[in-house]
Design a protein around this motif. Structure first.
Motif, PDB file in Angstrom:
ATOM      1  N   ASN A 232      16.967 -31.758  36.513  1.00  0.00           N
ATOM      2  CA  ASN A 232      16.541 -32.973  37.197  1.00  0.00           C
ATOM      3  C   ASN A 232      15.713 -32.614  38.427  1.00  0.00           C
ATOM      4  O   ASN A 232      16.021 -31.652  39.141  1.00  0.00           O
ATOM      5  CB  ASN A 232      17.761 -33.794  37.617  1.00  0.00           C
ATOM      6  N   ASN A 338      14.047 -37.732  36.403  1.00  0.00           N
ATOM      7  CA  ASN A 338      15.450 -38.062  36.708  1.00  0.00           C
ATOM      8  C   ASN A 338      15.853 -37.818  38.166  1.00  0.00           C
ATOM      9  O   ASN A 338      17.038 -37.615  38.455  1.00  0.00           O
ATOM     10  CB  ASN A 338      16.391 -37.277  35.787  1.00  0.00           C
ATOM     11  N   ASP A 407      15.692 -44.069  36.283  1.00  0.00           N
ATOM     12  CA  ASP A 407      15.766 -43.354  35.004  1.00  0.00           C
ATOM     13  C   ASP A 407      17.134 -42.725  34.777  1.00  0.00           C
ATOM     14  O   ASP A 407      17.567 -42.578  33.624  1.00  0.00           O
ATOM     15  CB  ASP A 407      14.691 -42.264  34.958  1.00  0.00           C
ATOM     16  N   ARG A 408      17.812 -42.339  35.848  1.00  0.00           N
ATOM     17  CA  ARG A 408      19.083 -41.633  35.715  1.00  0.00           C
ATOM     18  C   ARG A 408      20.283 -42.575  35.799  1.00  0.00           C
ATOM     19  O   ARG A 408      21.433 -42.135  35.840  1.00  0.00           O
ATOM     20  CB  ARG A 408      19.164 -40.561  36.788  1.00  0.00           C
ATOM     21  N   ASN A 410      22.099 -45.981  34.025  1.00  0.00           N
ATOM     22  CA  ASN A 410      22.107 -46.933  32.917  1.00  0.00           C
ATOM     23  C   ASN A 410      22.169 -48.360  33.455  1.00  0.00           C
ATOM     24  O   ASN A 410      23.039 -48.697  34.252  1.00  0.00           O
ATOM     25  CB  ASN A 410      23.306 -46.687  31.997  1.00  0.00           C
ATOM     26  N   GLN A 444      28.199 -40.000  32.985  1.00  0.00           N
ATOM     27  CA  GLN A 444      28.552 -39.765  31.585  1.00  0.00           C
ATOM     28  C   GLN A 444      28.581 -38.260  31.313  1.00  0.00           C
ATOM     29  O   GLN A 444      27.707 -37.516  31.771  1.00  0.00           O
ATOM     30  CB  GLN A 444      27.542 -40.442  30.666  1.00  0.00           C
ATOM     31  N   VAL A 446      27.989 -36.326  28.700  1.00  0.00           N
ATOM     32  CA  VAL A 446      26.969 -35.695  27.854  1.00  0.00           C
ATOM     33  C   VAL A 446      25.581 -35.824  28.462  1.00  0.00           C
ATOM     34  O   VAL A 446      24.888 -34.836  28.697  1.00  0.00           O
ATOM     35  CB  VAL A 446      26.989 -36.293  26.435  1.00  0.00           C
ATOM     36  N   THR A 447      25.157 -37.050  28.754  1.00  0.00           N
ATOM     37  CA  THR A 447      23.798 -37.275  29.247  1.00  0.00           C
ATOM     38  C   THR A 447      23.673 -37.058  30.756  1.00  0.00           C
ATOM     39  O   THR A 447      22.584 -36.806  31.260  1.00  0.00           O
ATOM     40  CB  THR A 447      23.344 -38.710  28.929  1.00  0.00           C
ATOM     41  N   LYS A 449      23.905 -39.343  32.836  1.00  0.00           N
ATOM     42  CA  LYS A 449      23.448 -40.593  33.439  1.00  0.00           C
ATOM     43  C   LYS A 449      24.612 -41.348  34.072  1.00  0.00           C
ATOM     44  O   LYS A 449      25.764 -41.217  33.646  1.00  0.00           O
ATOM     45  CB  LYS A 449      22.750 -41.472  32.406  1.00  0.00           C
ATOM     46  N   GLU A 451      26.916 -44.539  35.104  1.00  0.00           N
ATOM     47  CA  GLU A 451      27.399 -45.789  34.510  1.00  0.00           C
ATOM     48  C   GLU A 451      28.172 -46.555  35.571  1.00  0.00           C
ATOM     49  O   GLU A 451      29.083 -46.020  36.195  1.00  0.00           O
ATOM     50  CB  GLU A 451      28.302 -45.470  33.324  1.00  0.00           C
TER      51      GLU A 451
END
Length: 467
Positions: A232, A338, A407-408, A410, A444, A446-447, A449, A451
């Motif tokens: 990032n 990101n 972008d980073r 959700n 999250q 995995v990603t 990002k 939440e």
């Protein structure tokens, strides 16, 4: 001895007069008119002058902490703190027909923690006595005598691009605080939004413009541990390039104040009829970096930020003093892939037990304030009639909304504020009660990002004194 007796007699006489009601003074006693500024005229007309101003903004705040927040090692669901959001001294003047000199000295975000980046990132207690510094040190030359067509200046200055809230006059803002996300590189590659720059600014008819070339500070000098190079984007630790920025503003009615370098008024409290359209930008090559296809590849990116906005600050009823203030702006922010940064104004917390995706400063009242993506910012305020509270001033309620699509993150991020100004003596003495509601997040697995998991609030009472 005789001189001393004479001086004491004059002082005691003045003291006696000062204690008497105004209507009890003899008609022969000369009344000195009340002044509302500290100004020394350098010529008879007052066109050449030097002026001093003082500003103090005191906060009393109750905050619902983000999950995992700690204060000096103790978990805290809620905090109450007292702090100085801003304490400033301005010294400036029109030295002759063409030359203006401007200085600003002061400190910011001073609470019981000292709220320094060093404290918040590695737990070391910083020196609470070194907060004050020069915010501005600028010299400016007026090219065309008695005309604001072109002013050329240089030094440490807030003159910049992007938007009016990138260079706000904090003594006269409409809300309790400004949308700090608009000060896009604040305390990263600048000094509390100020940069070493050369600039040109001016007003030609309805056009107000400013362009600047700035010399950004290395990210390593901001007092915090820089984030490691990773997938990032973050500000680059190697290389140094100049930054170009500018803003263009079109005024439909009255022109805006153009005296102090850069600073743009938050509200004129109905004294002017302002309807403006604005557009601004900031760009810098190789400003940020991240890893490429492999962890050993380094990719440099250009930072490109731009915005368009409309601003209204005008009387509704001039005779009664009612006025309206409104702003609507769209910000397109590209810090690289990101990019995301948390920030909490005068953060009342020092750490967290629940870190979020490798991001720093997520405790206390912080939220994702800066990031690659788009932001819509709006505010609306209404000034009641000037004699609403008789000799005790008037009221001005307001609302703010910051909607970010980063972008980073959700989904959309919304930060909302409702507030009420009690303008006891305009901006010179005012109380502001402000409630802010913000989201908090988890990352999250995995990603990476963010939440949204819920929301928190903070309530602030601010008292501002300005002369």
């Amino acid at each position: 001895m005789r001189k001393l007796v004479t001086i004491l007699g004059l002082v005691s006489t003045n003291f006696v007069y000062a204690q008497q009601p105004a209507d009890s003074l003899s008609p022969s006693v000369k009344r000195i008119p009340e002044k509302n500024e500290l100004k020394y005229n350098l010529n008879e007309s007052g066109s050449h002058f030097f002026k001093v101003t003082f500003l103090n903004q005191t906060w009393l705040r109750l905050n619902q902490s983000n999950p995992g927040t700690t204060v000096v090692g103790d978990p805290k669901d809620n905090t109450f703190d007292i702090g100085l959001r801003r304490t400033r001294i301005q010294l400036f003047g029109q030295i002759n027909d063409r030359v203006l000199l401007y200085f600003q000295f002061g400190m910011n975000n001073f609470n019981f923690l000292n709220a320094s980046p060093a404290f918040n990132t590695n737990g070391t207690v910083s020196n609470r006595k070194i907060q004050a510094f020069f915010h501005d040190a600028v010299a400016e030359y007026l090219v065309f005598k008695n005309k604001d067509y072109l002013k050329i200046g240089g030094g440490l200055t807030i003159v910049s691009g992007l938007s009016r809230f990138t260079q706000p006059g904090v003594s006269n803002i409409m809300s309790m605080d400004v949308p700090v996300f608009a000060q896009a590189t604040v305390d990263q590659t600048d000094e509390f939004a100020r940069k070493l720059s050369i600039y040109a600014r001016g007003q030609v008819g309805p056009i107000d413009y400013r362009v600047a070339v700035s010399d950004p500070f290395p990210i390593q000098t901001n007092g915090a541990t820089p984030p490691a190079l990773g997938p990032n984007a973050n500000f680059a630790l190697k290389g140094q390039t100049k930054q170009l920025q500018g803003m263009l503003l079109y005024s439909f009615f009255d022109k805006e104040s153009h005296q102090t370098p850069g600073y743009m008024t938050g509200t004129y409290l109905g004294k002017k009829k302002i309807v403006n359209l604005e557009a601004g930008f900031i760009t810098q090559k190789k400003a940020v970096w991240h890893t490429g296809d492999t962890a050993t590849d380094t990719v440099y990116r250009t930072m490109n930020l731009w915005s368009v906005a409309a601003f209204v600050d005008m009387p509704v009823n001039r005779a009664r003093g009612n006025a309206i203030n409104a702003y609507l702006g769209y910000f397109n922010l590209d810090y690289g892939r990101n990019y995301l940064r948390y920030n909490g104004l005068m953060n009342p917390a020092s750490g967290t037990t629940q870190p979020i995706g490798g991001l720093s400063g997520t405790q206390g009242n912080a939220f994702p304030m800066f990031g690659t993506g788009q932001v819509i910012y709006s505010q609306l305020g209404y000034l009641f009639r000037q004699d609403l509270l008789g000799s005790n001033g008037t009221l001005m309620p307001y609302a703010q909304a910051q909607l970010g699509n980063y972008d980073r993150v959700n989904g959309s991020m919304g930060v909302y504020s409702l507030g009420l100004n009690w303008l006891i003596k305009g901006h010179n003495s005012k109380l502001t009660l402000d409630y802010q509601n913000r989201p908090y997040y988890i990352a999250q697995p995995v990603t990476g990002k963010l939440e949204e998991q819920g929301r928190r609030g903070q309530l602030v009472l601010q008292y501002q004194v300005f002369i």
